[in-house]
Design an enzyme around this catalytic site. Structure first.
Site, PDB file in Angstrom:
ATOM      1  N   SER A 138     -25.208  23.010  27.414  1.00  0.00           N
ATOM      2  CA  SER A 138     -24.897  22.757  25.999  1.00  0.00           C
ATOM      3  C   SER A 138     -24.636  21.357  25.900  1.00  0.00           C
ATOM      4  O   SER A 138     -24.604  20.606  26.924  1.00  0.00           O
ATOM      5  CB  SER A 138     -23.463  23.467  26.030  1.00  0.00           C
ATOM      6  OG  SER A 138     -22.807  22.934  24.790  1.00  0.00           O
ATOM      7  N   TYR A 161     -14.387  24.960  28.054  1.00  0.00           N
ATOM      8  CA  TYR A 161     -15.929  25.323  27.696  1.00  0.00           C
ATOM      9  C   TYR A 161     -17.052  23.977  28.360  1.00  0.00           C
ATOM     10  O   TYR A 161     -17.790  24.127  28.902  1.00  0.00           O
ATOM     11  CB  TYR A 161     -16.071  25.493  26.386  1.00  0.00           C
ATOM     12  CG  TYR A 161     -17.313  25.813  25.784  1.00  0.00           C
ATOM     13  CD1 TYR A 161     -18.091  26.933  26.216  1.00  0.00           C
ATOM     14  CD2 TYR A 161     -18.244  24.938  25.309  1.00  0.00           C
ATOM     15  CE1 TYR A 161     -19.251  27.272  26.054  1.00  0.00           C
ATOM     16  CE2 TYR A 161     -19.710  25.020  25.176  1.00  0.00           C
ATOM     17  CZ  TYR A 161     -20.202  26.422  25.143  1.00  0.00           C
ATOM     18  OH  TYR A 161     -21.467  26.446  24.839  1.00  0.00           O
TER      19      TYR A 161
END
Ligand code: ADP
Length: 251
Positions: free
Chosen positions: A141, A154
């Site tokens: 990501s 995350y």
């Protein structure tokens, strides 16, 4: 582009995973569709068969070793080999200030995003090493290359995906195996819809939303095209690359 190849795709029941499964099937690859969610995984298989492709579904939780070994075995038993592994299943964190991150939430994110990615690589690499060929694409990501406000767990999990990608790329380069990562920014999926709802309900709005220079989320298909390229022999000189596909978000 991917004729006679066999691919495993995790998290193939929606978003980037489904779009990449359909894309790679369209380019000639057989697909082992892996997802926790049976209904959405089976729907992906149906869509592949509908467009004339070949696919099977394996229900699995990527964070469980026995499940990972089962989907790897299913791929080998059914198609004889694994050419492409799109290691994509992941979960997002509920936006939360660092000290407020729930410990169970932290474990849940690490379990799926890090342990799941690690286990998939571990068991697939054993098969690819025997074949002396294969390619892996991990979904990281933009949060894997820069920190993100209110999403530290995350972000840490996706930095770990980058680390696993580079580590394996070094170790397996001489064995004919390429390992790369992709870093999507905002992608329009069920997952980002939840995030959008967070914004709408007055939750923290990450600066990234303002930084979406194209003024829109990516369509999953725009990621799928990059995944298919990395999976193909056209990307033959690429390994250990962390490919950012974010519409300029991290500029
Ligand atoms: P994105 O496409 O942005 O990665 P989605 O939420 O649309 O996000 O897709 C994630 C997919 O991963 C979903 O289909 C979900 O069911 C799957 N998934 C999430 N956790 C697991 C898990 N532990 N094991 C297998 N699949 C999972």
């Amino acid at each position: 582009m991917l004729n006679n190849k066999t691919a495993i795709v995790t998290g193939a029941g929606s978003g980037i995973g489904r779009a990449s499964s359909l894309k790679m099937a369209g380019y000639g690859s057989k697909i082992v569709v892996v997802d926790f969610n049976q209904a959405s995984g089976e729907e992906t298989v149906r869509l592949i068969l509908e467009q004339g492709g070949e696919a099977i579904f394996v229900q699995a939780d990527v964070s469980k070793s026995e499940d990972v070994q089962r989907y790897v075995k299913a791929a080998v038993d059914t198609y004889g080999r694994i050419d492409i592994f799109f290691n994509n299943a992941g979960v997002v964190q509920k936006f939360s200030k660092f000290a407020d991150i729930d410990e169970n939430e932290f474990d849940r994110i690490m379990n799926v995003n890090v342990r799941g990615v690690f286990l998939g690589m571990k068991y697939v690499l054993k098969v690819m090493e025997e074949q002396r060929s294969g390619t892996i694409i991990n979904t990281a990501s933009t949060a894997g290359v820069k920190s993100e406000h209110s999403a530290s767990a995350y972000s840490a999990s996706k930095h770990a995906v980058v680390g696993l990608t580079k580590g394996a790329a070094i170790e397996y380069v001489k064995k004919g195996i390429r390992v790369n990562g992709i870093c999507p920014g905002g992608v329009e999926t069920a997952l980002t819809k939840g995030v959008e709802q967070d914004f709408m309900s007055g939750g923290y709005v990450p600066e990234e939303v303002g930084n979406m220079r194209m003024g829109r989320y990516a369509q999953p298909d725009e990621l799928a095209e990059v995944v298919a390229f990395l999976a193909s022999d056209r990307a033959s000189y690429m390994t250990g690359s962390i490919v950012v596909v974010d519409g300029g978000l991290t500029l």
